[in-house]
Design a protein around this motif. Structure first.
Motif, short mmCIF file in Angstrom:
data_model
loop_
_atom_site.label_atom_id
_atom_site.label_comp_id
_atom_site.label_asym_id
_atom_site.label_seq_id
_atom_site.Cartn_x
_atom_site.Cartn_y
_atom_site.Cartn_z
N SER A 37 -11.65 18.84 15.47
CA SER A 37 -11.46 17.90 16.70
C SER A 37 -12.37 16.79 16.19
CB SER A 37 -11.56 18.78 17.90
OG SER A 37 -10.77 19.64 18.02
N LEU A 38 -13.65 17.06 15.95
CA LEU A 38 -14.48 15.79 15.64
C LEU A 38 -14.19 15.07 14.71
CD1 LEU A 38 -17.75 17.98 15.90
CD2 LEU A 38 -17.10 16.27 17.59
N ARG A 39 -13.58 15.57 13.52
CA ARG A 39 -13.03 14.58 12.33
C ARG A 39 -11.71 13.83 12.99
NH1 ARG A 39 -14.42 19.08 9.47
NH2 ARG A 39 -12.15 19.94 9.38
N ALA A 40 -10.94 14.49 13.64
CA ALA A 40 -9.81 13.87 14.22
C ALA A 40 -10.21 12.72 15.20
CB ALA A 40 -8.63 14.70 15.01
N TYR A 41 -11.46 12.82 16.21
CA TYR A 41 -11.67 11.87 17.13
C TYR A 41 -12.49 10.83 16.24
CZ TYR A 41 -14.64 9.70 20.58
OH TYR A 41 -15.14 8.66 21.34
N LEU A 42 -13.22 10.94 15.11
CA LEU A 42 -13.94 9.80 14.52
C LEU A 42 -12.89 9.16 13.69
CD1 LEU A 42 -16.27 8.56 13.30
CD2 LEU A 42 -16.42 10.35 11.47
N GLN A 43 -12.06 9.57 13.27
CA GLN A 43 -10.85 9.00 12.56
C GLN A 43 -9.97 8.13 13.49
OE1 GLN A 43 -9.87 8.70 9.07
NE2 GLN A 43 -9.85 6.79 9.89
N THR A 44 -9.45 8.77 14.80
CA THR A 44 -9.08 7.92 15.67
C THR A 44 -9.69 6.78 16.21
OG1 THR A 44 -7.65 9.83 16.42
CG2 THR A 44 -7.70 8.05 17.88
N ARG A 45 -11.08 6.97 16.54
CA ARG A 45 -11.94 6.02 16.82
C ARG A 45 -12.10 4.86 16.08
NH1 ARG A 45 -17.39 4.23 17.56
NH2 ARG A 45 -17.86 3.84 19.59
N ASP A 46 -11.99 5.04 14.48
CA ASP A 46 -12.11 4.10 13.74
C ASP A 46 -10.84 3.31 13.58
OD1 ASP A 46 -14.51 5.09 12.59
OD2 ASP A 46 -13.94 5.95 10.86
N TRP A 47 -9.81 4.08 13.66
CA TRP A 47 -8.57 3.16 13.68
C TRP A 47 -8.49 2.14 14.86
CZ3 TRP A 47 -5.02 8.01 12.08
CH2 TRP A 47 -5.30 8.00 10.84
N ALA B 237 0.81 -1.15 0.04
CA ALA B 237 0.10 0.12 -0.09
C ALA B 237 0.88 1.08 -0.08
CB ALA B 237 -0.95 -0.12 1.35
N GLU B 238 0.45 2.54 -0.44
CA GLU B 238 1.09 3.72 -0.27
C GLU B 238 0.65 4.67 0.66
OE1 GLU B 238 3.58 4.41 -2.31
OE2 GLU B 238 3.46 2.39 -3.52
N ASP B 239 -0.28 3.95 1.48
CA ASP B 239 -1.12 4.78 2.47
C ASP B 239 -0.20 4.67 3.99
OD1 ASP B 239 -2.73 6.33 4.14
OD2 ASP B 239 -4.46 5.47 2.94
N ALA B 240 0.16 5.84 4.57
CA ALA B 240 0.77 5.92 5.94
C ALA B 240 -0.32 5.57 6.74
CB ALA B 240 1.41 7.47 6.02
N ASP B 241 -1.44 5.60 6.65
CA ASP B 241 -2.45 5.35 7.58
C ASP B 241 -2.33 3.86 7.93
OD1 ASP B 241 -3.33 7.83 7.06
OD2 ASP B 241 -5.35 7.61 6.53
N HIS C 75 -1.24 10.93 14.57
CA HIS C 75 -1.25 10.88 12.95
C HIS C 75 -2.58 11.54 12.49
CE1 HIS C 75 -0.76 9.57 8.93
NE2 HIS C 75 -1.41 8.85 8.89
N ALA C 76 -3.79 11.19 13.40
CA ALA C 76 -5.05 11.74 12.83
C ALA C 76 -5.08 13.03 13.10
CB ALA C 76 -6.04 11.22 13.73
N PHE C 77 -4.78 13.73 14.25
CA PHE C 77 -5.04 15.22 14.80
C PHE C 77 -4.05 16.04 13.82
CE2 PHE C 77 -5.12 18.98 17.13
CZ PHE C 77 -6.28 19.01 17.60
#
Length: 391
Positions: free
Chosen positions: A219-229, A72-76, A122-124
Motif C-alpha cells: 500500500s505504501l509503494r502504491a501510494y507513493l507511485q500514485t502521488r508521483d503520477w 514509449a513502451e511503458d503503459a505508465d 494502475h498503481a495498486f
C-alpha cells in the motif's frame, strides 16, 4: 539470419536486455545518445530518477502549442497522459511497437469515476514499481473499484497529504474488499482460503491474500507511485519511508516488516535424550525451547521439558483416579479399529495434552480429567476444536 550469415564484426554482439542490465553500459549509452542529439540541436533532458513523469510533463507542455507524438513502451506513460490531458491540449498520441494510441479518444471513452481512479488502479494492481495481485486482473479490479464500494479508501490514495497510517489502513481495507472479506481480517481470509485449497489438494501460495505486513508495504509503494503520477514528480516523498530500502543495486522493495515465521518455529530444535531432559545436556533445554514430537525419545511427552505436565498412570494411583469417561461426558477421537464401535472404553482414545501432542489411553485406564479438560481449553483458545466437552 543464420550463424553463417552473421558478419564477423557482429558475431560477439550482446543481447539488448543483457547489455542494459549492466548499469555502466546503460549510463554510457545514455551519455552517447544525449551528446549525439545535442550535436543535432535536439533538446535533451536527462533524468536522475524515473523518466516517465518528466516525459509526460514535457509532452503536455509541448501539446499546448501543437500535436505531440510520444514514443514509449511503458503503459505508465499512457495512463498519465490520459489522466493529465485536457481539451485545451492539441492531439496527443502514444506510439509503441504495437501501434499508436489516441489519448483524447481514450479519455473520452471513460466515465468520470474511471478517470478519477485510473492512476490509483494502475498503481495498486501492478506497475513498474508495485507488484501485481496474482489471480486478479487489472480490468476486473478496475471495474470493481469503479462500482464505488471502496470509494472512501481509494480517495485516501488520491490525497497527496494522506498520512502513512491512513494509507496502510486504507490499503488493508482494499485488500479485504478484493478478497470479499470486509468484515474479517486479512489473516482470517488467508487462513480460510489456505484451508479450502489444502482440502482440495492444490495450494498456490501466490493466490493467497497478502499478510497484514505485506499489504502495508504494498500500500505504501502504491501510494507513493500514485502521488508521483498526480504531481508529475519522481520520488515526491522519501522512498525509504514508503516500502523501499536501499540495497546493493539501488532501491529494493520491502516485502514485509513482520517476522518470517513465529519465533518458536524459527528456533526449531529437537533432542534425542535418554534422560528426563531436565538439564542443559538436552539441546531443547539448552536453547530455551520445550521438547516436541520430533524429539527422538521423549516425543515431547515423557520428559520434564514438555509444554505440559504428563499424567503418570500407575497402579498406586488407580484407586484415586476415575476411570475413562463415557461418550456422554467427553467427546474423543477413537483409535483405528472397528468403525462400528465408538465406545472409548472398548477402543481407547487420545487425549490432547498440547496443540500438537496426544497421549494414547488404553481401554479401561484411569485418566486425570482435570488435566484433560485443561488441555482441551488450551486447544480451544488456539482454534483446535476437534475435542469438545459435551454440555
Amino acid at each position: 539470419m543464420d550463424a553463417q550469415q552473421v558478419p564477423p564484426d557482429m558475431s560477439n554482439w550482446t543481447p539488448r536486455a543483457k547489455f542494459l542490465d549492466n548499469t555502466h553500459n546503460k549510463s554510457e549509452l545514455i551519455h552517447l545518445l544525449s551528446s549525439t542529439f545535442r550535436k543535432h540541436h535536439i533538446t535533451v533532458e536527462q533524468c536522475d530518477n524515473d523518466a516517465d513523469t518528466s516525459i509526460v510533463r514535457e509532452a503536455l507542455a509541448a501539446a499546448s502549442d501543437g500535436s505531440v507524438e510520444v514514443r514509449a513502451e511503458d503503459a505508465d506513460v499512457l495512463v498519465m497522459l490520459v489522466h493529465h490531458s485536457s481539451d485545451s491540449h492539441h492531439p496527443l498520441f502514444l506510439t509503441t511497437s504495437n501501434g499508436s494510441y489516441d489519448v483524447r479518444k481514450i479519455k473520452e471513452s471513460l466515465s468520470e469515476t474511471q478517470k478519477s481512479y485510473l492512476l490509483f488502479c494502475h498503481a495498486f494492481t501492478g506497475c513498474d514499481t508495485v507488484s501485481a495481485i496474482a489471480g486478479h486482473g487489472k480490468t476486473t479490479l478496475f471495474a470493481r473499484f469503479c462500482e464505488g464500494d471502496a470509494a472512501e479508501y481509494i480517495d485516501i490514495f488520491l490525497d497527496t497529504e494522506a498520512t502513512k497510517e491512513t494509507v496502510i489502513q486504507a490499503g488493508t481495507a482494499i485488500f479485504k474488499y478484493i478478497y470479499h472479506g470486509r468484515d474479517t481480517t486479512l489473516g482470517e481470509i488467508r487462513y480460510n482460503m489456505f484451508s479450502r485449497k489444502a482440502a482440495a489438494g492444490v495450494i498456490k501460495p501466490e493466490t493467497l491474500p497478502p499478510t497484514e505486513g505485506a499489504a502495508a508495504q504494498h500500500s505504501l509503494r502504491a501510494y507513493l507511485q500514485t502521488r508521483d503520477w498526480i504531481l508529475l514528480q519522481s520520488m515526491s516523498l522519501n522512498p525509504s519511508d514508503y516500502g523501499w530500502t536501499i540495497g546493493v543495486h539501488g532501491y529494493e522493495p520491502v516485502p514485509t516488516l513482520d517476522p518470517t515465521a513465529p519465533e518458536e518455529l524459527l528456533q526449531f530444535t529437537s533432542c534425542n535424550c535418554h534422560g528426563d531432559c531436565s538439564n542443559r545436556r538436552c539441546s531443547c533445554k539448552k536453547n530455551g525451547v520445550t521438547c516436541i514430537s520430533a524429539c527422538g525419545v521423549c516425543n515431547g511427552i515423557a520428559c520434564r521439558n514438555c509444554s505440559h505436565d504428563v499424567v503418570e498412570i500407575g497402579q498406586n494411583l488407580a484407586s484415586q483416579l476415575p476411570q475413562c469417561p463415557s461418550p456422554t461426558e467427553l467427546s474423543v477421537l477413537p483409535l483405528p479399529g472397528d468403525p462400528s464401535s465408538c465406545d472409548p472404553l472398548s477402543r481407547g482414545f487420545m487425549l490432547p495434552w498440547s496443540q500438537t501432542h496426544y497421549s494414547v489411553v488404553e481401554p479401561g485406564s484411569p485418566v486425570n480429567l482435570q488435566a484433560a479438560q485443561t488441555a482441551q481449553l488450551h486447544m480451544h483458545r488456539e482454534g483446535y476444536q476437534q475435542y469438545n466437552k459435551k454440555k
